[in-house]
Design an enzyme around this catalytic site. Structure first.
Site, PDB file in Angstrom:
ATOM      1  N   LYS A  84       0.834  -1.337  -0.003  1.00 36.65           N
ATOM      2  CA  LYS A  84      -0.163  -0.231   0.001  1.00 36.65           C
ATOM      3  C   LYS A  84       0.919   1.208  -0.127  1.00 36.65           C
ATOM      4  O   LYS A  84       0.471   2.380  -0.603  1.00 36.65           O
ATOM      5  CB  LYS A  84      -0.957  -0.315   1.160  1.00 36.65           C
ATOM      6  CG  LYS A  84      -2.069  -0.966   1.112  1.00 36.65           C
ATOM      7  CD  LYS A  84      -3.314  -0.488   1.923  1.00 36.65           C
ATOM      8  CE  LYS A  84      -4.357  -1.572   1.451  1.00 36.65           C
ATOM      9  NZ  LYS A  84      -5.633  -1.604   2.393  1.00 36.65           N
TER      10      LYS A  84
ATOM     11  N   LYS B 110      -3.473 -10.680  -6.745  1.00 41.59           N
ATOM     12  CA  LYS B 110      -4.733 -11.376  -6.291  1.00 41.59           C
ATOM     13  C   LYS B 110      -5.704 -10.272  -6.997  1.00 41.59           C
ATOM     14  O   LYS B 110      -5.403  -9.019  -7.349  1.00 41.59           O
ATOM     15  CB  LYS B 110      -4.591 -11.057  -4.793  1.00 41.59           C
ATOM     16  CG  LYS B 110      -4.634 -10.087  -4.091  1.00 41.59           C
ATOM     17  CD  LYS B 110      -5.046  -9.989  -2.520  1.00 41.59           C
ATOM     18  CE  LYS B 110      -5.033  -8.291  -2.377  1.00 41.59           C
ATOM     19  NZ  LYS B 110      -5.328  -8.082  -1.104  1.00 41.59           N
TER      20      LYS B 110
ATOM     21  N   LYS C 259     -10.038  -4.806  -5.655  1.00 41.56           N
ATOM     22  CA  LYS C 259     -10.978  -3.528  -5.903  1.00 41.56           C
ATOM     23  C   LYS C 259     -10.360  -2.390  -6.829  1.00 41.56           C
ATOM     24  O   LYS C 259     -10.814  -1.893  -7.348  1.00 41.56           O
ATOM     25  CB  LYS C 259     -11.476  -3.004  -4.766  1.00 41.56           C
ATOM     26  CG  LYS C 259     -12.622  -3.714  -3.975  1.00 41.56           C
ATOM     27  CD  LYS C 259     -12.910  -3.235  -2.866  1.00 41.56           C
ATOM     28  CE  LYS C 259     -13.784  -3.838  -1.791  1.00 41.56           C
ATOM     29  NZ  LYS C 259     -13.615  -3.616  -0.467  1.00 41.56           N
TER      30      LYS C 259
HETATM   31  P1  TYM Z   1     -10.237  -6.441   2.707  1.00 44.36           P
HETATM   32  O1  TYM Z   1     -11.602  -5.425   2.877  1.00 44.36           O
HETATM   33  O2  TYM Z   1      -9.442  -5.887   1.966  1.00 44.36           O
HETATM   34  O3  TYM Z   1     -10.896  -7.849   2.162  1.00 44.36           O
HETATM   35  C1  TYM Z   1     -12.066  -8.281   2.794  1.00 44.36           C
HETATM   36  C2  TYM Z   1     -11.848  -9.978   2.719  1.00 44.36           C
HETATM   37  O4  TYM Z   1     -11.765 -10.519   1.484  1.00 44.36           O
HETATM   38  C3  TYM Z   1     -10.648 -11.272   1.512  1.00 44.36           C
HETATM   39  N1  TYM Z   1     -10.015 -11.061   0.246  1.00 44.36           N
HETATM   40  C4  TYM Z   1      -9.787 -12.199  -0.567  1.00 44.36           C
HETATM   41  N2  TYM Z   1     -10.199 -13.459  -0.506  1.00 44.36           N
HETATM   42  C5  TYM Z   1      -9.762 -14.348  -1.773  1.00 44.36           C
HETATM   43  N3  TYM Z   1      -9.134 -13.648  -2.654  1.00 44.36           N
HETATM   44  C6  TYM Z   1      -9.110 -12.162  -3.033  1.00 44.36           C
HETATM   45  N4  TYM Z   1      -8.611 -11.871  -4.263  1.00 44.36           N
HETATM   46  C7  TYM Z   1      -9.270 -11.587  -1.782  1.00 44.36           C
HETATM   47  N5  TYM Z   1      -9.310 -10.168  -1.739  1.00 44.36           N
HETATM   48  C8  TYM Z   1      -9.527 -10.036  -0.531  1.00 44.36           C
HETATM   49  C9  TYM Z   1      -9.586 -10.703   2.717  1.00 44.36           C
HETATM   50  O5  TYM Z   1      -8.571 -11.737   2.775  1.00 44.36           O
HETATM   51  C10 TYM Z   1     -10.688 -10.299   3.571  1.00 44.36           C
HETATM   52  O6  TYM Z   1     -10.921 -11.730   4.413  1.00 44.36           O
HETATM   53  N6  TYM Z   1      -7.722  -5.758   6.767  1.00 44.36           N
HETATM   54  C11 TYM Z   1      -8.831  -6.510   6.313  1.00 44.36           C
HETATM   55  C12 TYM Z   1     -10.107  -6.158   7.202  1.00 44.36           C
HETATM   56  C13 TYM Z   1     -10.202  -6.156   8.713  1.00 44.36           C
HETATM   57  C14 TYM Z   1     -10.458  -7.604   9.512  1.00 44.36           C
HETATM   58  C15 TYM Z   1     -10.371  -7.335  10.660  1.00 44.36           C
HETATM   59  C16 TYM Z   1     -10.575  -8.703   8.750  1.00 44.36           C
HETATM   60  C17 TYM Z   1     -10.051  -5.147   9.507  1.00 44.36           C
HETATM   61  N7  TYM Z   1     -10.080  -5.959  10.730  1.00 44.36           N
HETATM   62  C18 TYM Z   1     -10.551  -8.187  11.636  1.00 44.36           C
HETATM   63  C19 TYM Z   1     -10.811  -9.766   9.793  1.00 44.36           C
HETATM   64  C20 TYM Z   1     -10.535  -9.416  11.222  1.00 44.36           C
HETATM   65  C21 TYM Z   1      -9.172  -6.065   5.081  1.00 44.36           C
HETATM   66  O7  TYM Z   1      -8.651  -4.980   4.535  1.00 44.36           O
HETATM   67  O8  TYM Z   1      -9.874  -6.841   4.433  1.00 44.36           O
END
Ligand code: TYM
Length: 335
Positions: free
Chosen positions: A115, A197, A200
């Site tokens: 990032k 990966k 968005k």
């Molecule tokens: P975020 O918003 O980037 O993604 C949300 C969830 O989607 C999963 N994910 C994917 N899984 C498979 N293939 C992909 N290409 C892919 N892109 C995203 C992510 O692994 C995630 O599970 N830091 C976290 C949000 C968060 C969180 C937490 C999660 C904040 N606090 C506490 C669990 C527990 C995030 O940015 O996810």
């Protein structure tokens, strides 16, 4: 919420329509776990502001994400679905855990490195300490299990380390959470650059399937997905990343194994397979999209869910927060 069930916590950032990766890596698993566990699913808007956001869009995205959770099958009477910014315990425990997280640990976080490259003009302290806030999200509810995609594994390992460190100093306080990373679907790749990966923020719109995409868009994107010249539908990430990604999407949706899929499509062309995968995705998303459109019309119902669930989350959060504050020596509140 039942006493004897274990606790799940997970969340997503409200930074735009969620992707097929978010769905298959996380949300789909959440819907299957909701019966067995007490679950909290958060809209992590505090995490989202580590990257500059347009206020009106952030507000809209947060609400749309909450509606998407429900449309995808999360029952808002069984799961606590809420906005992170409305449960102040996240920020409070986040600060405390910042004081138990080493810079050396944060320096190793690959997501921070990625990032920082992407947002070189805004490498703020929040982006850097983000994993400590994520640890607070999880530990605030004595979470047992955290269902996430593969890219969150490192953050979870750090969460465990922070929890163990705290427990060693102050005695048993936090539950040590385990990650729950699905066998398939945990790492869905970009359709145009299948070694990255799916995200968005991809610039090429053909690279990402969004949960809100219409059937013709989904079909078009899959037809354009990058593959290879082997003309062989085989799961081989090293040599055939594009086709392997399509196989894993198909597998995550249909629950068929990679072997079964290879056999089913042996001798068939990539074009046929792409259409099959697209159809499977379209069929899966159709009821979610219909429910989403319906829910969007029912403002009072959604508002009420938000109100009730926020109260529940705050109540739970305060209990653990008070315990932590007491352990570290903050003075008691005099009522
Ligand atoms: P975020 O918003 O980037 O993604 C949300 C969830 O989607 C999963 N994910 C994917 N899984 C498979 N293939 C992909 N290409 C892919 N892109 C995203 C992510 O692994 C995630 O599970 N830091 C976290 C949000 C968060 C969180 C937490 C999660 C904040 N606090 C506490 C669990 C527990 C995030 O940015 O996810």
């Amino acid at each position: 919420m039942e006493q004897n069930k274990k606790t799940i916590f997970s969340g997503m950032q409200p930074t735009g329509a969620i992707t097929l990766g978010n769905y298959l890596g996380a949300l789909k698993n959440w819907t299957t776990l909701q019966e067995e566990y007490n679950c909290l699913y958060c809209i992590v808007d505090m995490h989202a502001i580590t990257v500059r956001q347009n206020p009106a869009e952030l507000r809209k995205n947060a609400r749309n994400l909450l509606i998407q959770y429900i449309a995808a099958g999360l029952d808002p009477t069984k799961n606590i679905i809420y906005y992170q910014s409305q449960v102040s315990g996240h920020a409070e425990l986040g600060w405390i855990l910042n004081c138990f997280t080493y810079m050396g640990e944060l320096n190793r976080m690959t997501q921070f490195k990625d990032k920082s490259k992407k947002h070189a003009d805004n490498i703020n302290a929040g982006l850097y300490t983000y994993p400590a806030l994520m640890a607070a999200d999880i530990l605030l509810f004595n979470t047992d299990l955290v269902p996430v995609g593969h890219d969150q594994k490192q953050h979870l390992e750090l969460t465990r380390d922070i929890a163990m460190r705290f427990n060693t100093i102050y005695g048993d306080t936090f539950t040590i959470p385990d990650p729950y990373i699905g066998k398939v679907g945990a790492k869905i790749m970009d359709l145009q650059e299948p070694t990255n990966k799916m995200s968005k923020s991809a610039e090429d719109k053909n690279a990402t399937i969004l949960l809100t995409d219409k059937p013709d868009e989904i079909l078009k994107k899959f037809k354009r997905a990058v593959t290879d010249n082997f003309a062989n539908i085989k799961y081989d990430v090293e040599n055939q990343p594009g086709i392997s990604n399509l196989i894993s999407i198909y597998s995550a949706i249909t629950n068929k194994t990679y072997d079964e899929i290879e056999n089913e499509f042996a001798g068939k062309g990539y074009g046929d397979f792409k259409v099959e995968v697209a159809q499977a995705v379209i069929e899966t998303l159709k009821p979610i999209q219909q429910k989403y459109d319906e829910l969007q019309k029912d403002k009072a119902y959604i508002d009420n869910i938000i109100k009730e669930n926020t109260e529940k989350a705050n109540y739970k959060a305060q209990k653990i927060l008070r315990k932590v504050q007491k352990k570290i020596g903050f003075p008691p509140i005099i009522r």
